[in-house]
Design a protein around this motif. Sequence first.
Motif, mmCIF file in Angstrom:
data_model
loop_
_atom_site.group_PDB
_atom_site.id
_atom_site.type_symbol
_atom_site.label_atom_id
_atom_site.label_comp_id
_atom_site.label_asym_id
_atom_site.label_seq_id
_atom_site.Cartn_x
_atom_site.Cartn_y
_atom_site.Cartn_z
ATOM 1 N N ARG A 123 0.660 -3.509 -7.752
ATOM 2 C CA ARG A 123 -0.775 -3.802 -7.604
ATOM 3 C C ARG A 123 -1.047 -5.299 -7.733
ATOM 4 O O ARG A 123 -1.855 -5.860 -6.995
ATOM 5 C CB ARG A 123 -1.579 -3.014 -8.630
ATOM 6 N N ARG A 124 -0.369 -5.951 -8.685
ATOM 7 C CA ARG A 124 -0.555 -7.391 -8.881
ATOM 8 C C ARG A 124 -0.084 -8.157 -7.638
ATOM 9 O O ARG A 124 -0.789 -9.042 -7.139
ATOM 10 C CB ARG A 124 0.217 -7.845 -10.123
ATOM 11 N N ASP A 162 -11.381 -1.894 -0.062
ATOM 12 C CA ASP A 162 -11.249 -3.337 0.086
ATOM 13 C C ASP A 162 -12.595 -4.034 0.287
ATOM 14 O O ASP A 162 -12.669 -5.250 0.212
ATOM 15 C CB ASP A 162 -10.371 -3.671 1.301
ATOM 16 N N VAL A 214 -3.155 -10.258 -0.784
ATOM 17 C CA VAL A 214 -4.494 -10.192 -0.185
ATOM 18 C C VAL A 214 -5.227 -11.511 -0.417
ATOM 19 O O VAL A 214 -5.884 -12.032 0.494
ATOM 20 C CB VAL A 214 -5.297 -8.995 -0.732
ATOM 21 N N ASP A 215 -5.115 -12.072 -1.613
ATOM 22 C CA ASP A 215 -5.755 -13.363 -1.898
ATOM 23 C C ASP A 215 -5.232 -14.453 -0.965
ATOM 24 O O ASP A 215 -6.019 -15.249 -0.429
ATOM 25 C CB ASP A 215 -5.537 -13.768 -3.358
ATOM 26 N N ARG A 232 0.207 -7.017 -4.585
ATOM 27 C CA ARG A 232 -0.688 -6.728 -3.459
ATOM 28 C C ARG A 232 -1.912 -7.624 -3.542
ATOM 29 O O ARG A 232 -2.339 -8.215 -2.551
ATOM 30 C CB ARG A 232 -1.111 -5.264 -3.445
ATOM 31 N N LYS A 233 -2.484 -7.734 -4.744
ATOM 32 C CA LYS A 233 -3.678 -8.567 -4.922
ATOM 33 C C LYS A 233 -3.375 -10.025 -4.575
ATOM 34 O O LYS A 233 -4.158 -10.678 -3.885
ATOM 35 C CB LYS A 233 -4.208 -8.464 -6.346
ATOM 36 N N GLU A 234 -2.230 -10.529 -5.016
ATOM 37 C CA GLU A 234 -1.841 -11.904 -4.691
ATOM 38 C C GLU A 234 -1.693 -12.087 -3.181
ATOM 39 O O GLU A 234 -2.127 -13.106 -2.630
ATOM 40 C CB GLU A 234 -0.517 -12.257 -5.371
ATOM 41 N N ASP A 281 0.830 -1.209 0.000
ATOM 42 C CA ASP A 281 0.000 0.000 0.000
ATOM 43 C C ASP A 281 0.865 1.260 0.000
ATOM 44 O O ASP A 281 0.610 2.204 -0.751
ATOM 45 C CB ASP A 281 -0.937 0.029 1.216
#
Length: 88
Positions: free
Chosen positions: A42-43, A65, A49-50, A45-47, A15
């Motif tokens: 961003r990619r 979120d 978070v997943d 971060r998404k991974e 972030d």
Amino acid sequence: MNDKYRLKRRIHEFDFSIKEMELYLDVHPHCKRALALLEELRRKRKETVDTYEQRFGSYIVTTHDAPASEHWRWIDSPWPWEMKEGEV
């Protein structure tokens, strides 16, 4: 340091980096290297978070979120003063 805390910390690091790249791109909007780095951050971060959500449930820190619904699920979590020491 437990895995839940480690993943949250990693998300917070992404972030911060994303915000810094956005600020840089405000001044240098055509920098292809910065744009590519922003997309990579961003990619990742998404991974992250997943991964967090697979292991520990929903990750909601901001309205960004939160999925669209009639109920903000973060109010169901313990408030900071209700957590035991070491929980995050």
